[in-house]
Design an enzyme around this catalytic site. Sequence first.
Site, mmCIF file in Angstrom:
data_model
loop_
_atom_site.group_PDB
_atom_site.id
_atom_site.type_symbol
_atom_site.label_atom_id
_atom_site.label_comp_id
_atom_site.label_asym_id
_atom_site.label_seq_id
_atom_site.Cartn_x
_atom_site.Cartn_y
_atom_site.Cartn_z
ATOM 1 N N GLY A 183 0.794 -1.216 0.000
ATOM 2 C CA GLY A 183 0.000 0.000 0.000
ATOM 3 C C GLY A 183 0.829 1.271 0.000
ATOM 4 N N LYS A 184 2.134 1.137 -0.259
ATOM 5 C CA LYS A 184 2.983 2.332 -0.318
ATOM 6 C C LYS A 184 2.682 3.148 -1.565
ATOM 7 C CE LYS A 184 6.777 -0.271 1.868
ATOM 8 N NZ LYS A 184 8.019 -1.049 1.587
ATOM 9 N N LEU A 185 2.138 2.473 -2.544
ATOM 10 C CA LEU A 185 1.916 3.061 -3.845
ATOM 11 C C LEU A 185 0.483 2.731 -4.240
ATOM 12 C CD1 LEU A 185 3.747 4.477 -5.958
ATOM 13 C CD2 LEU A 185 4.051 2.249 -7.027
#
Lengths: 365, 365, 365, 365
Positions: D300-302
Amino acid sequence: MSRVRIALHEKRSRFLQVPIEPFTIEPELRADEILEKMERISFQGRSLGIAHRVWQKMLGDDVTIFMGMAGALSAGGLRMVVAYLIEHRFIDCLVSTGANLYHDLHETRGRHHYLGSARANDAALAEDRIDRVYDTYASEEEFCDNDVWIGDFVAALEQRPYTSREFLNLLGGHLWKETAQDGILTSAYRAGVPIFCPAIADSSIGMGLSQGRHKRPGSGYIDIIGDIVESANLVIRRPRTATIVLGGGTPKNFINQASVQAEFFSSQVGGHKYAIQIVTDVPHFGGASGSTLEEAQSWGKLAADAAQVTVHADATIALPILATALARSSSTLANERKRPVMDPSLREMVVDGTPISRDTFEETE
Amino acid sequence: MSRVRIALHEKRSRFLQVPIEPFTIEPELRADEILEKMERISFQGRSLGIAHRVWQKMLGDDVTIFMGMAGALSAGGLRMVVAYLIEHRFIDCLVSTGANLYHDLHETRGRHHYLGSARANDAALAEDRIDRVYDTYASEEEFCDNDVWIGDFVAALEQRPYTSREFLNLLGGHLWKETAQDGILTSAYRAGVPIFCPAIADSSIGMGLSQGRHKRPGSGYIDIIGDIVESANLVIRRPRTATIVLGGGTPKNFINQASVQAEFFSSQVGGHKYAIQIVTDVPHFGGASGSTLEEAQSWGKLAADAAQVTVHADATIALPILATALARSSSTLANERKRPVMDPSLREMVVDGTPISRDTFEETE
Amino acid sequence: MSRVRIALHEKRSRFLQVPIEPFTIEPELRADEILEKMERISFQGRSLGIAHRVWQKMLGDDVTIFMGMAGALSAGGLRMVVAYLIEHRFIDCLVSTGANLYHDLHETRGRHHYLGSARANDAALAEDRIDRVYDTYASEEEFCDNDVWIGDFVAALEQRPYTSREFLNLLGGHLWKETAQDGILTSAYRAGVPIFCPAIADSSIGMGLSQGRHKRPGSGYIDIIGDIVESANLVIRRPRTATIVLGGGTPKNFINQASVQAEFFSSQVGGHKYAIQIVTDVPHFGGASGSTLEEAQSWGKLAADAAQVTVHADATIALPILATALARSSSTLANERKRPVMDPSLREMVVDGTPISRDTFEETE
Amino acid sequence: MSRVRIALHEKRSRFLQVPIEPFTIEPELRADEILEKMERISFQGRSLGIAHRVWQKMLGDDVTIFMGMAGALSAGGLRMVVAYLIEHRFIDCLVSTGANLYHDLHETRGRHHYLGSARANDAALAEDRIDRVYDTYASEEEFCDNDVWIGDFVAALEQRPYTSREFLNLLGGHLWKETAQDGILTSAYRAGVPIFCPAIADSSIGMGLSQGRHKRPGSGYIDIIGDIVESANLVIRRPRTATIVLGGGTPKNFINQASVQAEFFSSQVGGHKYAIQIVTDVPHFGGASGSTLEEAQSWGKLAADAAQVTVHADATIALPILATALARSSSTLANERKRPVMDPSLREMVVDGTPISRDTFEETE
């Protein structure tokens, strides 16, 4: 607090099936036992463990096993490992760069490569006529002597084109007669394992051939297009194949090309059933050496369901361990496996009792 | 013909002293026996063999052995190897990224990382809240639970700044009391081996600390400048040091920095006496992770006559083999060696019976 | 305080001569101006700047400039850059892998490679018979059509061995007559620039040759040993040489081999006077592609005082910028420089008015 | 003949949509024009072209742009490029290693780094007290003088913990007042762009801080856990973010961590909307520096639909060209874009008029 995510799920994700098992230290473990444990860790350690597993599967199946070798592996101390794999038929066919065969010949003839330093003074080395390969040295004069020796052999041959496979078998035989020493060329000669060298012109073997021609015009003709036809026919004849690649380069592609070319002429060819590559190149610059095995599937070089693994490692680390492990875990498998019976000593190589053409692709329905 | 070069020299060059000995297959060899043979081949295989040799020399000398670890080695299955090295005192002080300690804590608490695929569908993983590290998976919810667990621990601590060394020792103790399981943090706690984590703010340990602060303002203060002073004082106190680096990153530099900083205050410090680095980065882009040990000599990080070796390999291949080899070849050496006696559980770490400051560099003449 | 080191020296070290000049942003700069500024920064940026400078020096001197190209540069969009370098004689002789020539032929014949994804579903691609090269696609059927086209051309040739140089010139001429389109093969044909392809057997050009043989036994003989003799004679004839290598592989070594082989027969040959290599491989695994130019000096491949630089970069970044820069900075130099006048269209290549042998090394005193 | 495959399809595959357009030489092209053409070639050249495009998209959207920098980019000549990007607000927040800020301070104070050689005699350098960073030199004594200068500044500060962001803003201000010279620290100070340095303890900035503490016990406290809270609150406050990473390391992860941490407290955070990384590390060893942007999506960083690109290149090649191109193509965009208004000079940073906490995550529903 909005952090609703904290509660642990009741059910596990389908992605979380097999836990990593941290590697534990057992001082007495043998190479195969170490690699078996490494299958349960991550990254390239796991890949090396899987390579051991995939090679075992190859040996247990009815496949022709090709090995490609590029990089200075013979000079770097791996030639007797490759000779072992040939002699004990962990592989059936070798595709090599010329340099690896030349450095093998150099040592089989009784000379050496030497421990050196990667931070050498190259000007001083040049003065002493020492050739450096990273951290390894050799005498240029001894190399020149090899060139003359090869040139003499070439000049004495019947004047006609030779596939690299035929030429290298003759060279291995000559070397065996003269030295009775083990090595890649001599082991392949004795075991009836063919060696192809598609880029022979780009090596000191090629330089020796050119000196043969210089000595006696009309000699030194290598029919590398014949090698293409012959290697494809080898796949057409036995469509179930496996590939083990050390270092990429021309051998990697030549093995794949044999399969692709064969597929044009036989519907039974469907790409390699097993693939191992031990490489240091990476995919993202687009070169063939670093290309992935997934990419190879788009070309049909590899079967869609192939058991395959890429190990990103220097072969001088990976191969000694992997081959030692296989020698312990899989000697019986190698001994008893179904394998092609080949005679690579003739102008037309004989496979399972029948010669194969170097001029015409063998078409099947 | 001008080719006068062919005649072989009578005398050998001074560069040609020790021949490469081709690796031969002996199926029953143990890891240490394999590595000893690899010292006589080339390239990174030789380097790995030399690493085994250099580590033995460290153990036989009177040096404080620092180990740095970066990269996802704990998630990747190497945490019990590191725990073994700590427990059996093959090393004296660990410098780590926060992630390696966090993933260690995760497993010590009974959770797992999982075998996965490097070619996963990351959107599907995200949907299941699976975090991927190359070919390895973990549950994000279990990670969140760790964060809360660390946050609770942090919020319960006395409110004052802690060096990362003191904090990690307390964390290891808490973990040991709760789980009685081996791992990096718990082994270090039990063996009195200090762990520094200079980049703790860049990790999930740091995230846990921040949640402790969120829970109870005033908590979660880590005094990483105190770590600098303390690590330099450790070198000033015992100026003979060695460094083993896995993967580069902040630990590599922090260990070197301790030596450089110590040298400002003590004329007895002269750089590490031994150095091993197992890295995958390369020098030519200028980054510290890939920098050579030769370059380190220009900075005085490494003694001019240090026994040193760089192994360009993935630690998940190199370390299991190297540590298994050492466990067999060098257990007695490790057992009997001179080593610092440390108590890292106190606000001021005690070394050989005397506390060292985290505020003031210990000046010597 | 023992920190006596702090006082600044009065005198500077001899090592601190030329300061780094931080790169500053000037939006309107052209490629050559950017590269000139990059000579004053560090790491590979500096190397690329130096490459521009070294190439200029080559053009200003009286040297034969060899260029080697490996890696999928033609498929990857650089074929017209190489064609430009040939046409404007920034180089005198090309040594290439077969794939680069094949992909060039593919586009010259009016077909395309296509933008693709490196994370493609290779099974889906295989179903559509799309071949993937990292992030680039091509139609396998169009490839097959090329093979037939080459095979037909081969089968129609007079039946005798051709050096790869002669064959590729004939192929380029045939292509030009049929398409009148620019490309590597056609530009080389028109500019009288020879192309050598020592590993032609390991490429789709080789596959086309093998199909020619299949069609008409007795055709498709490539005399790659003749290429060795001829390329060495080219160096013997004009002993001042320079080398520009893109990506390593067989071309890199073949160019060096020509120089080494020539030196056996002429005392005037002393290694390349200039060398640029743009590579992504690294030295420490011992392979030739990544080997340093310093190492090349130990072999005599490179003159001890050669102006040389290695750029560790993908050619698809480095070459467009470098060639654009050269086109602006050095067109006059390229136009007016001393260069060999060659006719590579004959069985024996003509250099500066005299044919050179493919059978016998030209000995000089 | 079984080769039924040769007939060309009537219909095209859906995979073959946009042809590669071979790069053509136009000597007068500017950097942006070169990069626009490179979008239509392959491999890393294409990636660099796409990086230019993605950065333009960032500037046209309403996002907070984080930039991370690791590797010796300041010493290597890129500090004025980064200063330009800060000053002209092509970025909004910098996360850096300490070394890059230290080397920037070194030059802002009027000293230099120097052109050197990667094959230097490091013993000779050590004798002259020259520190080497690959091909770049610096004077250790000048470095020591910086340490004292920083130490004096630190000892004079009010004694309380400072986030790295607050400390670096104060340091930049002090530097500006003393030198009035442009650089990263001074430009950020003047432009109100915050700089975070999570691994400040692992750098010479940290060494300076430790000397401040040595000088005056009680000084030199950096609250890097406060940096975590603050950086996450920055994302919570403005949930649309973008990331540009040079070289990986702690900055890469810290930027991603801010997003992940923020997501725990705000449902409006969904990972970066745009991502560019220019790295030389590779994914297959599992380290964070080389990890793919696809992998970042699993965490979920991107955002799943993020416009993203990885460029595998040395930043000293890629950044000068990319920044020169942007300066020409996108100055108006940068000038007119929506961007956060920040005051990083206070204990609590002010964003768009409201202070953000360093102790408590700002929870939203």
